[in-house]
Design a protein around this motif. Structure first.
Motif, PDB file in Angstrom:
ATOM      1  N   GLU A 157     -12.460 -24.217  41.861  1.00 29.14           N
ATOM      2  CA  GLU A 157     -12.460 -24.020  43.260  1.00 29.14           C
ATOM      3  C   GLU A 157     -13.888 -23.350  43.477  1.00 29.14           C
ATOM      4  O   GLU A 157     -14.388 -23.528  44.663  1.00 29.14           O
ATOM      5  CB  GLU A 157     -11.384 -22.928  43.566  1.00 29.14           C
ATOM      6  CG  GLU A 157      -9.924 -23.811  43.448  1.00 29.14           C
ATOM      7  CD  GLU A 157      -9.498 -24.438  44.594  1.00 29.14           C
ATOM      8  OE1 GLU A 157      -9.372 -23.455  45.700  1.00 29.14           O
ATOM      9  OE2 GLU A 157      -9.199 -25.321  44.831  1.00 29.14           O
ATOM     10  N   ARG A 158     -14.140 -22.237  42.588  1.00 31.56           N
ATOM     11  CA  ARG A 158     -15.565 -21.664  42.955  1.00 31.56           C
ATOM     12  C   ARG A 158     -16.761 -22.540  43.055  1.00 31.56           C
ATOM     13  O   ARG A 158     -17.527 -22.639  43.868  1.00 31.56           O
ATOM     14  CB  ARG A 158     -15.764 -20.543  41.773  1.00 31.56           C
ATOM     15  CG  ARG A 158     -17.203 -19.798  41.840  1.00 31.56           C
ATOM     16  CD  ARG A 158     -17.266 -18.711  40.957  1.00 31.56           C
ATOM     17  NE  ARG A 158     -17.566 -19.496  39.552  1.00 31.56           N
ATOM     18  CZ  ARG A 158     -18.300 -18.904  38.693  1.00 31.56           C
ATOM     19  NH1 ARG A 158     -19.141 -17.562  39.103  1.00 31.56           N
ATOM     20  NH2 ARG A 158     -18.467 -19.420  37.573  1.00 31.56           N
ATOM     21  N   GLU A 159     -16.682 -23.572  42.269  1.00 30.92           N
ATOM     22  CA  GLU A 159     -17.590 -24.787  42.317  1.00 30.92           C
ATOM     23  C   GLU A 159     -17.567 -25.321  43.655  1.00 30.92           C
ATOM     24  O   GLU A 159     -18.803 -25.685  43.848  1.00 30.92           O
ATOM     25  CB  GLU A 159     -17.266 -25.692  40.975  1.00 30.92           C
ATOM     26  CG  GLU A 159     -18.494 -26.494  40.603  1.00 30.92           C
ATOM     27  CD  GLU A 159     -19.857 -25.505  40.169  1.00 30.92           C
ATOM     28  OE1 GLU A 159     -19.516 -24.710  39.652  1.00 30.92           O
ATOM     29  OE2 GLU A 159     -20.822 -26.068  40.449  1.00 30.92           O
ATOM     30  N   ILE A 160     -16.486 -25.722  44.122  1.00 35.37           N
ATOM     31  CA  ILE A 160     -16.337 -26.399  45.252  1.00 35.37           C
ATOM     32  C   ILE A 160     -16.945 -25.541  46.241  1.00 35.37           C
ATOM     33  O   ILE A 160     -17.909 -26.242  47.131  1.00 35.37           O
ATOM     34  CB  ILE A 160     -14.995 -26.751  45.597  1.00 35.37           C
ATOM     35  CG1 ILE A 160     -14.400 -27.989  44.661  1.00 35.37           C
ATOM     36  CG2 ILE A 160     -14.794 -27.211  47.201  1.00 35.37           C
ATOM     37  CD1 ILE A 160     -12.977 -28.027  44.675  1.00 35.37           C
ATOM     38  N   ARG A 161     -16.854 -24.113  46.368  1.00 38.69           N
ATOM     39  CA  ARG A 161     -17.235 -23.446  47.336  1.00 38.69           C
ATOM     40  C   ARG A 161     -18.772 -23.181  47.178  1.00 38.69           C
ATOM     41  O   ARG A 161     -19.185 -23.310  48.350  1.00 38.69           O
ATOM     42  CB  ARG A 161     -16.561 -22.104  47.185  1.00 38.69           C
ATOM     43  CG  ARG A 161     -15.074 -21.948  47.689  1.00 38.69           C
ATOM     44  CD  ARG A 161     -14.888 -20.437  47.784  1.00 38.69           C
ATOM     45  NE  ARG A 161     -14.742 -19.571  46.769  1.00 38.69           N
ATOM     46  CZ  ARG A 161     -13.872 -19.488  45.798  1.00 38.69           C
ATOM     47  NH1 ARG A 161     -12.641 -20.400  45.837  1.00 38.69           N
ATOM     48  NH2 ARG A 161     -13.888 -18.858  44.640  1.00 38.69           N
ATOM     49  N   ARG A 162     -19.237 -23.100  45.947  1.00 35.28           N
ATOM     50  CA  ARG A 162     -20.543 -23.237  45.952  1.00 35.28           C
ATOM     51  C   ARG A 162     -21.504 -24.399  46.480  1.00 35.28           C
ATOM     52  O   ARG A 162     -22.344 -24.197  47.029  1.00 35.28           O
ATOM     53  CB  ARG A 162     -20.863 -23.194  44.365  1.00 35.28           C
ATOM     54  CG  ARG A 162     -21.041 -21.735  43.990  1.00 35.28           C
ATOM     55  CD  ARG A 162     -21.542 -21.804  42.444  1.00 35.28           C
ATOM     56  NE  ARG A 162     -21.581 -20.524  41.862  1.00 35.28           N
ATOM     57  CZ  ARG A 162     -21.818 -20.166  40.593  1.00 35.28           C
ATOM     58  NH1 ARG A 162     -21.799 -20.987  39.657  1.00 35.28           N
ATOM     59  NH2 ARG A 162     -21.894 -18.964  40.278  1.00 35.28           N
ATOM     60  N   ASN A 163     -20.774 -25.542  46.088  1.00 31.50           N
ATOM     61  CA  ASN A 163     -21.438 -27.005  46.565  1.00 31.50           C
ATOM     62  C   ASN A 163     -21.342 -26.861  48.221  1.00 31.50           C
ATOM     63  O   ASN A 163     -22.312 -27.363  48.761  1.00 31.50           O
ATOM     64  CB  ASN A 163     -20.536 -27.965  46.103  1.00 31.50           C
ATOM     65  CG  ASN A 163     -20.909 -28.162  44.514  1.00 31.50           C
ATOM     66  OD1 ASN A 163     -21.816 -27.605  44.115  1.00 31.50           O
ATOM     67  ND2 ASN A 163     -19.985 -28.939  43.804  1.00 31.50           N
ATOM     68  N   ASN A 164     -20.249 -26.217  48.714  1.00 29.63           N
ATOM     69  CA  ASN A 164     -20.139 -26.278  50.219  1.00 29.63           C
ATOM     70  C   ASN A 164     -21.084 -25.333  50.839  1.00 29.63           C
ATOM     71  O   ASN A 164     -21.902 -25.951  51.750  1.00 29.63           O
ATOM     72  CB  ASN A 164     -18.592 -25.912  50.551  1.00 29.63           C
ATOM     73  CG  ASN A 164     -17.811 -26.980  50.405  1.00 29.63           C
ATOM     74  OD1 ASN A 164     -17.900 -28.200  50.250  1.00 29.63           O
ATOM     75  ND2 ASN A 164     -16.366 -26.683  50.512  1.00 29.63           N
ATOM     76  N   ARG A 165     -21.377 -24.321  50.247  1.00 27.52           N
ATOM     77  CA  ARG A 165     -22.338 -23.500  50.572  1.00 27.52           C
ATOM     78  C   ARG A 165     -23.822 -23.936  50.780  1.00 27.52           C
ATOM     79  O   ARG A 165     -24.643 -23.964  51.444  1.00 27.52           O
ATOM     80  CB  ARG A 165     -22.353 -22.184  49.751  1.00 27.52           C
ATOM     81  CG  ARG A 165     -21.418 -21.121  50.515  1.00 27.52           C
ATOM     82  CD  ARG A 165     -21.704 -19.659  49.845  1.00 27.52           C
ATOM     83  NE  ARG A 165     -21.557 -19.451  48.521  1.00 27.52           N
ATOM     84  CZ  ARG A 165     -20.422 -19.097  47.574  1.00 27.52           C
ATOM     85  NH1 ARG A 165     -19.328 -19.051  48.114  1.00 27.52           N
ATOM     86  NH2 ARG A 165     -20.905 -19.150  46.408  1.00 27.52           N
ATOM     87  N   SER A 166     -23.981 -24.719  49.688  1.00 27.17           N
ATOM     88  CA  SER A 166     -25.438 -25.198  49.528  1.00 27.17           C
ATOM     89  C   SER A 166     -25.609 -26.488  50.286  1.00 27.17           C
ATOM     90  O   SER A 166     -26.865 -26.738  50.506  1.00 27.17           O
ATOM     91  CB  SER A 166     -25.931 -25.521  47.884  1.00 27.17           C
ATOM     92  OG  SER A 166     -24.882 -26.462  47.440  1.00 27.17           O
ATOM     93  N   SER A 167     -24.716 -27.103  50.607  1.00 25.84           N
ATOM     94  CA  SER A 167     -24.741 -28.293  51.400  1.00 25.84           C
ATOM     95  C   SER A 167     -24.930 -27.939  53.205  1.00 25.84           C
ATOM     96  O   SER A 167     -25.148 -28.806  53.712  1.00 25.84           O
ATOM     97  CB  SER A 167     -23.692 -29.268  51.129  1.00 25.84           C
ATOM     98  OG  SER A 167     -22.472 -28.827  51.432  1.00 25.84           O
ATOM     99  N   ARG A 168     -24.493 -26.591  53.339  1.00 24.68           N
ATOM    100  CA  ARG A 168     -24.601 -26.298  54.680  1.00 24.68           C
ATOM    101  C   ARG A 168     -25.902 -26.169  55.328  1.00 24.68           C
ATOM    102  O   ARG A 168     -27.140 -25.826  54.544  1.00 24.68           O
ATOM    103  CB  ARG A 168     -23.824 -25.030  54.825  1.00 24.68           C
ATOM    104  CG  ARG A 168     -22.514 -25.130  54.985  1.00 24.68           C
ATOM    105  CD  ARG A 168     -22.130 -23.723  55.457  1.00 24.68           C
ATOM    106  NE  ARG A 168     -20.494 -23.596  55.081  1.00 24.68           N
ATOM    107  CZ  ARG A 168     -19.859 -22.747  54.428  1.00 24.68           C
ATOM    108  NH1 ARG A 168     -20.360 -21.600  54.115  1.00 24.68           N
ATOM    109  NH2 ARG A 168     -18.484 -22.631  53.763  1.00 24.68           N
TER     110      ARG A 168
END
Ligand SMILES: CC(C)(COP(=O)(O)OP(=O)(O)OC[C@H]1O[C@@H](n2cnc3c(N)ncnc32)[C@H](O)[C@@H]1OP(=O)(O)O)[C@@H](O)C(=O)NCCC(=O)NCCS
Length: 169
Positions: A157-168
């Protein structure tokens, strides 16, 4: 000085309990305990167990899902129990369970439970290795096994949140 002994330690060594009294300043207009106050106490109870296990400075890295299953009222005792379920490299999963005690009725009601992840750090905040946990009782073994599954889920889940943050944008 923090302890650098990495000899595995029994889960029971980290077991902690704290009790608070719900006062009017801890409550909402309906005289129920504020969720934020309870989360604060849970964080402290969890930190006690993590400190006892790691014998090190620790910081809260994350808290899993938290439900408030029943409310606590002014005048209740809040009993919080915590222990380290499992240690990984520098992190530990700590379980916290909370009850509201009505001492007039001699009755305890489950209020909330949560899993916290703590990381042992040095004075500069750098993660430090922690000893492994030795689960002894069937309940401790059950928590130990579950902690590995929960960690996998948590880190994914942390990885998903990280990816979401970096693609914003
Ligand atoms: C927690 C913290 C030390 C992690 O540092 P980091 O540079 O990300 O370190 P790493 O990526 O090497 O992770 C270290 C460990 O933390 C775990 N971790 C980091 N973030 C996590 C998260 N969100 N959830 C669960 N575990 C986490 C890693 O899995 C790793 O565990 P392991 O060593 O047992 O395998 C850092 O993010 C931090 O200082 N955060 C602020 C903590 C804070 O101020 N808390 C509130 C006040 S106490």
């Amino acid at each position: 000085m923090p302890n650098s002994d990495l000899t595995p330690r029994p889960a029971r060594d980290s077991q902690s309990e704290m009790t608070e009294l719900v006062l009017p300043n801890d409550t909402n207009p309906l005289h129920g305990l504020l969720g934020g106050r309870l989360m604060h106490w849970m964080d402290i109870a969890a930190a006690m167990a993590a400190h006892r296990h790691a014998r090190h400075y620790v910081v809260t890295a994350s808290v899993d899902h938290l439900d408030f299953v029943s409310s606590a009222r002014v005048g209740n005792f809040i009993v919080l129990r915590s222990s380290v379920n499992r240690a990984f490299n520098t992190s530990m999963e700590v379980g916290v369970k909370v009850w509201a005690e009505n001492y007039l009725l001699n009755k305890r009601t489950h209020v909330s439970s949560a899993y916290f992840t703590f990381v042992a750090v040095d004075k500069e905040g750098r993660p430090q290795l922690v000893p492994q946990v030795i689960p002894e009782t069937p309940e401790e073994k059950h928590r130990f096994e579950g902690a590995a599954r929960r960690r996998e889920h948590r880190l994914a889940e942390r990885e998903i949140r990280r990816n979401n943050r970096s693609s914003r944008p």
